[in-house]
Design an enzyme around this catalytic site. Structure first.
Site, PDB file in Angstrom:
ATOM      1  N   GLU A  52       5.859   1.731  16.877  1.00  0.00           N
ATOM      2  CA  GLU A  52       4.674   0.774  16.310  1.00  0.00           C
ATOM      3  C   GLU A  52       4.333  -0.013  17.425  1.00  0.00           C
ATOM      4  O   GLU A  52       3.098  -0.544  17.383  1.00  0.00           O
ATOM      5  CB  GLU A  52       5.820  -0.307  15.342  1.00  0.00           C
ATOM      6  CG  GLU A  52       6.476   0.608  14.331  1.00  0.00           C
ATOM      7  CD  GLU A  52       5.313   1.457  13.341  1.00  0.00           C
ATOM      8  OE1 GLU A  52       4.285   0.984  13.392  1.00  0.00           O
ATOM      9  OE2 GLU A  52       5.871   2.346  12.806  1.00  0.00           O
TER      10      GLU A  52
ATOM     11  N   THR B 109     -12.429  -3.452 -18.143  1.00  0.00           N
ATOM     12  CA  THR B 109     -11.950  -3.738 -19.677  1.00  0.00           C
ATOM     13  C   THR B 109     -11.805  -5.288 -19.943  1.00  0.00           C
ATOM     14  O   THR B 109     -12.341  -5.779 -21.030  1.00  0.00           O
ATOM     15  CB  THR B 109     -10.418  -3.265 -19.866  1.00  0.00           C
ATOM     16  OG1 THR B 109     -10.569  -2.052 -19.502  1.00  0.00           O
ATOM     17  CG2 THR B 109     -10.010  -3.570 -21.020  1.00  0.00           C
TER      18      THR B 109
END
EC number: 3.4.24.-
Length: 613
Positions: free
Chosen positions: A415, A199
């Site tokens: 983790e 755009t």
């Protein structure tokens, strides 16, 4: 708004005047019949009579009052009143003028006509919102003075700018192309992921060419009434021809330009009528000289082939995600209005943000400025950009969320398992940061950052990713046993399974099945595609696919288990570092993997001293 208010105010005043005229008579006293009044006069009960036309206001000797009406002209009334010594007060009745009488009698009809005219004007001139303007185009026209965007405001898509520069030159000097027999493209379709600047590029074209610019969204054509979409298309092109040379920009054209066919809704729905009219207007019997159509979409695969052919959209301009040089240019554009610290280097930020679109980078700069304002800093530094990047990539921190010690330890092991496998398997992206602070929907996050833009992925890299995805679950299993593994690995399992299935069915990474495509085409029926699905494989082939997917998972699962069992000391050390610091970066991960003492994070001592104070 002001005109409407004045109109209704005038109507209210007129109505009040008319009703006041109708109710001007004194109704504060009760009414008696005329015969009773005459009887009381004869009985000498009346003290005063106020005569106004046919209305007599009577005051009796006991001070009570009432009114009566003279039905016919009574010439003996005055004589009777004088005989009984009744005080007579008279007044000549005010006769309304002829114009007022006519107005009062015709007022209801005039009011209805006025209201009807008012609503009809609202329908026709209501800014495109009235019932009579459904067929009018909703495209907004921006004049050359209203468009300030130029190519200088667009960065990171040099190839796309070069493609559309010819369009700008044609709009400025059409004779230079016409004398050589050249024809400018009638339409340009800009294709690319969301946020890449499609755009913005269209606005820059209009700003550079200095021509009228019509802008509309693909969803603005079709509404609840049949035929509205086609009518709006005709009206839009009619206005554009009057303003030629000009540009029409249709954003998200896939809303109206989706493929026609026998999907749900049949072949005669409103959207298809709108698309058919657009096809005719773009390249039909009527020419559109000087009217250039620019459209943007991130779903070119769903557009109708007739819309994409030469003569309608002659060019497809790919507005891709920017590379590292493009990201640097985009960051410089957005950093113009931000006061920066001397340590801010756009190239370092660009290298650390692979896969970011132009919109993501604009958001990154804005978030960094907000962080600086939150900390009452006068300039934006690299620390603010790092915090902003973590927020965008990993989500906002949820420090208010209370986790038990066991949950923290379990999350830290999970983790740490991801990080260790990611560092020790071949051809894997390096770990950038790992945290056990809840962010978004996750209790902990390990973020792997590629060192460069990824254009294609090898089989080895894909298998390494599968091993790394199972590293968290395996760490929990090794430490706590298979009966105490949590559901925290749900998303890891989902991603790993999809990767393995795609490797077998789409990317040809199965030795048994070979380089063949086995994935079923997922045609979306709402895009004008068939509801029925054809089966492209036998039951035996489907069974082999499941076996190959399972084999891929098992091989990489066992590889990850072996790596973790061989590096349990690193697993425990990384868990301790995560519980202590909550977040560790790539430098601390390097220390842990080399079995060195973990360095403290930047600013840790200062934070610790503040806590002690």
């Amino acid at each position: 708004m002001v005109k409407n208010l004045i109109f209704w105010l005038v109507i209210t005043v007129v109505l009040m005047s008319v009703f006041q005229n109708f109710n001007s008579s004194d109704t504060s006293n009760h009414r008696v019949d005329y015969s009773t009044f005459l009887s009381e006069v004869n009985q000498d009960q009346v003290r005063e009579a106020y005569i106004n036309g046919r209305i007599i206001s009577v005051t009796k000797k006991d001070s009570s009052k009432y009114i009566t009406y003279i039905p016919i002209n009574d010439p003996k009334l005055l004589d009777n009143l004088l005989t009984k010594n009744v005080k007579i007060v008279g007044e000549i009745p005010e006769e309304p003028s002829l114009l007022i009488s006519i107005f009062i009698s015709w007022f209801p009809m005039l009011l209805l006509i006025g209201v009807w005219i008012f609503f009809m004007r609202q329908m026709q001139m209501g800014g495109g919102k009235g019932a009579m303007s459904f067929g009018k185009s909703k495209a907004r026209m921006l004049s050359e003075d209203q468009i300030q965007t130029t190519f200088a405001d667009v960065a990171g898509c040099d190839e796309a700018k070069e493609e559309v520069s010819e369009l700008v030159e044609y709009l400025k000097e059409p004779s230079r192309f016409q004398k050589l027999g050249g024809k400018i493209p009638k339409g340009i379709l800009m294709v690319g992921p969301p946020g890449t600047g499609k755009t913005l590029l269209a606005k820059a074209i209009a700003g550079e060419a200095k021509v009228p610019f019509f802008t509309i969204s693909g969803s603005d054509f079709v509404e609840m009434f049949v035929g509205v979409g086609a009518s709006r298309v005709r009206d839009m092109f009619e206005h554009a021809r009057k303003s030629a040379p000009c540009i029409i920009f249709i954003d998200e054209i896939d809303a109206v330009g989706r493929q026609r066919g026998a999907g749900l809704g049949g072949g005669h729905d409103e959207r298809e009528q709108t698309l058919n009219q657009m096809l005719v207007e773009m390249d039909g019997f009527d020419g559109n000289e000087g009217v250039i159509l620019i459209a943007a979409t991130n779903r070119p695969d769903v557009l109708d082939p007739a819309l994409l052919r030469p003569g309608r959209f002659d060019r497809q301009v790919i507005v891709a995600l920017p590379d590292v040089r493009g990201r640097k240019q985009i960051l410089k554009v957005h950093m113009r209005k931000v006061p920066l610290s001397e340590d801010v280097d756009p190239m370092i930020i660009a290298r650390g943000t692979p896969g970011f679109s132009g919109a993501d980078l604009a958001n990154l700069v804005n978030e960094a400025a907000l962080f600086a304002a939150r900390f009452n800093n006068r300039v934006v530094s690299m620390i603010h950009f790092e915090k902003a990047k973590d927020k965008i990539m990993m989500g906002s921190e949820r420090r208010s969320m209370v986790m038990s010690d066991f949950q923290k330890e379990s999350t830290a092991y999970h983790e740490a398992g991801h990080v260790i496998i990611g560092r020790l398997v071949p051809d894997h992206d390096p770990a950038h940061k790992v945290t056990i602070i809840p962010r978004g929907q996750a209790l902990g996050i390990t973020f792997f950052l590629p060192e460069s833009d990824i254009l294609s992925i090898s089989r080895q890299k894909l298998e390494s990713q599968i091993s790394t995805l199972y590293g968290g679950r395996l760490a929990e299993e090794i430490i706590y046993g298979s009966q105490n593994v949590s559901t925290g690995a749900f998303n890891d399992i989902k991603v790993a399974t999809n990767l393995a299935r795609n490797m077998v069915t789409q990317w040809g990474f199965s030795d048994k099945l070979g380089p063949l495509l086995y994935a079923e085409e997922e045609g979306e029926v709402f895009l004008g595609r068939s509801v029925a699905k054809a089966k492209h494989m036998s039951d035996e082939t489907a069974r082999i696919i499941d076996e190959e997917v399972k084999l891929l998972i098992e091989v990489n699962y066992n590889r990850a288990r072996k790596i973790l069992n061989e590096n349990l000391d690193i697993l425990h050390a990384m868990k301790d570092a995560l519980i202590k610091y909550e977040t560790i970066d790539s430098l601390q991960i390097d220390d842990l993997m080399e079995r060195r003492e973990v360095r403290k994070p930047k600013g840790w001592l200062e934070v610790d001293q503040k806590k002690d104070i």
